[in-house]
Write a protein that holds these residues in place. Sequence first.
Motif, mmCIF file in Angstrom:
data_model
loop_
_atom_site.group_PDB
_atom_site.id
_atom_site.type_symbol
_atom_site.label_atom_id
_atom_site.label_comp_id
_atom_site.label_asym_id
_atom_site.label_seq_id
_atom_site.Cartn_x
_atom_site.Cartn_y
_atom_site.Cartn_z
ATOM 1 N N THR A 1 48.426 22.905 47.863
ATOM 2 C CA THR A 1 49.848 23.095 47.557
ATOM 3 C C THR A 1 50.432 24.186 48.439
ATOM 4 N N GLY A 2 49.676 25.278 48.583
ATOM 5 C CA GLY A 2 50.139 26.382 49.420
ATOM 6 C C GLY A 2 50.267 25.990 50.874
ATOM 7 N N LEU A 3 49.332 25.189 51.387
ATOM 8 C CA LEU A 3 49.376 24.771 52.784
ATOM 9 C C LEU A 3 50.544 23.825 53.045
ATOM 10 N N ARG A 4 50.788 22.892 52.144
ATOM 11 C CA ARG A 4 51.904 21.958 52.328
ATOM 12 C C ARG A 4 53.247 22.688 52.248
ATOM 13 N N LEU A 5 53.334 23.640 51.311
ATOM 14 C CA LEU A 5 54.563 24.433 51.208
ATOM 15 C C LEU A 5 54.771 25.248 52.484
ATOM 16 N N SER A 6 53.681 25.818 53.018
ATOM 17 C CA SER A 6 53.770 26.602 54.255
ATOM 18 C C SER A 6 54.248 25.740 55.416
ATOM 19 N N ASP A 7 53.786 24.489 55.460
ATOM 20 C CA ASP A 7 54.209 23.551 56.498
ATOM 21 C C ASP A 7 55.731 23.417 56.502
ATOM 22 N N HIS A 8 56.325 23.192 55.344
ATOM 23 C CA HIS A 8 57.780 23.020 55.246
ATOM 24 C C HIS A 8 58.524 24.300 55.603
ATOM 25 N N VAL A 9 58.008 25.440 55.110
ATOM 26 C CA VAL A 9 58.693 26.714 55.361
ATOM 27 C C VAL A 9 58.678 27.057 56.847
ATOM 28 N N LEU A 10 57.505 26.903 57.505
ATOM 29 C CA LEU A 10 57.405 27.210 58.939
ATOM 30 C C LEU A 10 58.287 26.273 59.767
ATOM 31 N N ALA A 11 58.353 24.994 59.360
ATOM 32 C CA ALA A 11 59.220 24.042 60.079
ATOM 33 C C ALA A 11 60.688 24.442 59.942
ATOM 34 N N ALA A 12 61.057 24.913 58.750
ATOM 35 C CA ALA A 12 62.436 25.360 58.540
ATOM 36 C C ALA A 12 62.748 26.623 59.334
ATOM 37 N N CYS A 13 61.695 27.371 59.719
ATOM 38 C CA CYS A 13 61.865 28.579 60.541
ATOM 39 C C CYS A 13 61.797 28.246 62.041
ATOM 40 N N ASP A 14 61.882 26.939 62.365
ATOM 41 C CA ASP A 14 61.914 26.464 63.755
ATOM 42 C C ASP A 14 60.615 26.705 64.508
ATOM 43 N N PRO B 1 57.368 25.246 66.153
ATOM 44 C CA PRO B 1 56.992 23.903 66.620
ATOM 45 C C PRO B 1 55.904 23.293 65.731
ATOM 46 N N GLN B 2 55.987 21.976 65.537
ATOM 47 C CA GLN B 2 55.078 21.314 64.608
ATOM 48 C C GLN B 2 53.623 21.434 65.065
ATOM 49 N N GLU B 3 53.379 21.376 66.421
ATOM 50 C CA GLU B 3 51.983 21.493 66.885
ATOM 51 C C GLU B 3 51.412 22.870 66.576
ATOM 52 N N ASP B 4 52.265 23.914 66.655
ATOM 53 C CA ASP B 4 51.801 25.262 66.298
ATOM 54 C C ASP B 4 51.517 25.364 64.794
ATOM 55 N N ILE B 5 52.374 24.700 63.992
ATOM 56 C CA ILE B 5 52.155 24.703 62.537
ATOM 57 C C ILE B 5 50.826 24.030 62.212
ATOM 58 N N ASP B 6 50.587 22.853 62.828
ATOM 59 C CA ASP B 6 49.345 22.121 62.568
ATOM 60 C C ASP B 6 48.136 22.957 62.966
ATOM 61 N N ALA B 7 48.242 23.671 64.095
ATOM 62 C CA ALA B 7 47.118 24.493 64.562
ATOM 63 C C ALA B 7 46.853 25.650 63.608
ATOM 64 N N GLU B 8 47.926 26.314 63.144
ATOM 65 C CA GLU B 8 47.762 27.443 62.221
ATOM 66 C C GLU B 8 47.168 26.999 60.891
ATOM 67 N N ILE B 9 47.667 25.864 60.388
ATOM 68 C CA ILE B 9 47.161 25.371 59.108
ATOM 69 C C ILE B 9 45.700 24.942 59.241
#
Length: 582
Positions: free
Chosen positions: A523-536, A538-546
Amino acid sequence: MHHSVLFELFLILTAAIIAVPIAHKLRANSIIGFLIGGFFIGPFGFGLISEREDISTVAELGVVFLLFMIGLELSRDRLRVIGGRFAGLGVLQILVSMAALLGLLVVMEFPLPTALVIAGALALSSTAIILKQLSDDKQLNTRFGRAALAILLLQDVAVGPFLIMVQAAGDAGTETSPWMSILLGFGSVALLLLVGRYVLPRLFRYIASLKNPELFAIGTLFVVLAASTLTEVSGLSMALGAFIAGVMLAETEFRHQIEADISPFRGVFLSLFFMSVGMSVDADVVYNEFGTIVMWLVLLLVIKTAVLFVLARAIRFETGLAIRVAMSLAAGGEFAFVMFALAAQNGAVPLEMAAMLIPVVAISMALTPTLISLGHKIEEKLHPKEEDQLGVIAEESEGIHQHVLVIGSGRVGRVLARLLKTRNIPFLVLDSDAQQVSRGRAEGLPVYFADGSRPETFRAAHTDEAKIAVVAMGNPHATEKTVALLRQHYPHLKIFARAQDITHIGPLSRHGADAAIPEVLETGLRLSDHVLAACDVPQEDIDAEIAKFRRADMLLMNELAPRPQRKPSGSENADKPAKKET
């Protein structure tokens, strides 16, 4: 006839040895045997014991040790499971029952102070009888058990204010300010919580290091009596202090040893308590006021049953469960004897009225085991019997193999069940909550009403043919118990469990889970995905961090939950402990 306390104890034990087997032969609860035995040897029976004050003092310890034992079974995590709904039910039960009884007494032209004391005393239920019955029947962790426990705990907390009310209603009054008494009570509870959190674990570790069993037992008795004394001098009940001490010690690794040391004391003192209650029943009053006593008894049971049923339905209990809760808690409780005795001494309640109400409460307490059993039977009539369901499970799942057994159909279990259904993977879902079963059935899922922590249930669900078991229950203690039972009976089974948080992984692994997944992680990881995307980001960076976070978290989980059962079965060193571990 006056005897020494030792001889009186001998008479009580003799009466118990005679009365309890007779009660069992008549298929009655042992508590009824204690009550009847106490009556016959008491001042209003054969008069073998004319003064019951000494025995009553000793007998009060029975309730103290009972509440301590119950506290040992309820860690803070398990207490949180009670939830706000049940706590609200407990508060409303006291207030609404008291208001209904008070209204009746005012209509009967009782003075308001007297009516308040009587209504408060009769609004309470028997902690000693009900919790003993729940503990013996292993019902404390059920929905019914949590509701009953919440009500009884809140009733016990109400003891302090009720004592103040009795003192204020009497002619004697009290020299202590009520606000000071309340502050003193809260202060004593806070002190107990602090001592239990920081001092008790260290104390018992030190005592255990001495390796002296006698000193360990003495230390346990000291803690029980010290906690009880602290709450008593603060204006609260002794039982509340013992309960808090038990909850604090439930968090330590010494819980099972403490339980073994205390259990014999609890049984002896509790039997003395019920015998002393039997001694308090005046046969002459019962004979002369029989009609009035029956009227009060019926009014008490009807009013409290009606109030509890309405309140239980208001918080969306099924009809059968609401009836069971209402009937189980309808009778009076042991604290009424304390209130009536104090009220008669200071003039808050007339002496003849107190003498008439004591048999009412005693008879209702004697009926409590019967009412609990009757309520259970009514619930089973209105809702599916688990035993009947086991046959349905076995019949409808005949021939299933290599399936997934899902235990728990809450939000986690149903998500998994829907995914299994989309992939045409055979599975069964078990749940002991009738509402969850109905919800799952409405979604077209094979959900069955059954206790998922019993060997009979596992056999009915063909667990020996299953490939995987998923324990998705919301109760951490029940999850551990179920995992351990599955591992014990089905060593071949892959077991995945829902962990409360990352600290819960270790206990589940030790009980036999192949993997324990904290419900908050994904739940925390999926929520983080949305929050980071809303902070602009990049999706590849989000995927790498997660992915990085998930790898680090998995490493931590592996450290917390080593799984030796995953080693190849043919390995010679499979059963040897790792040398690096100390």
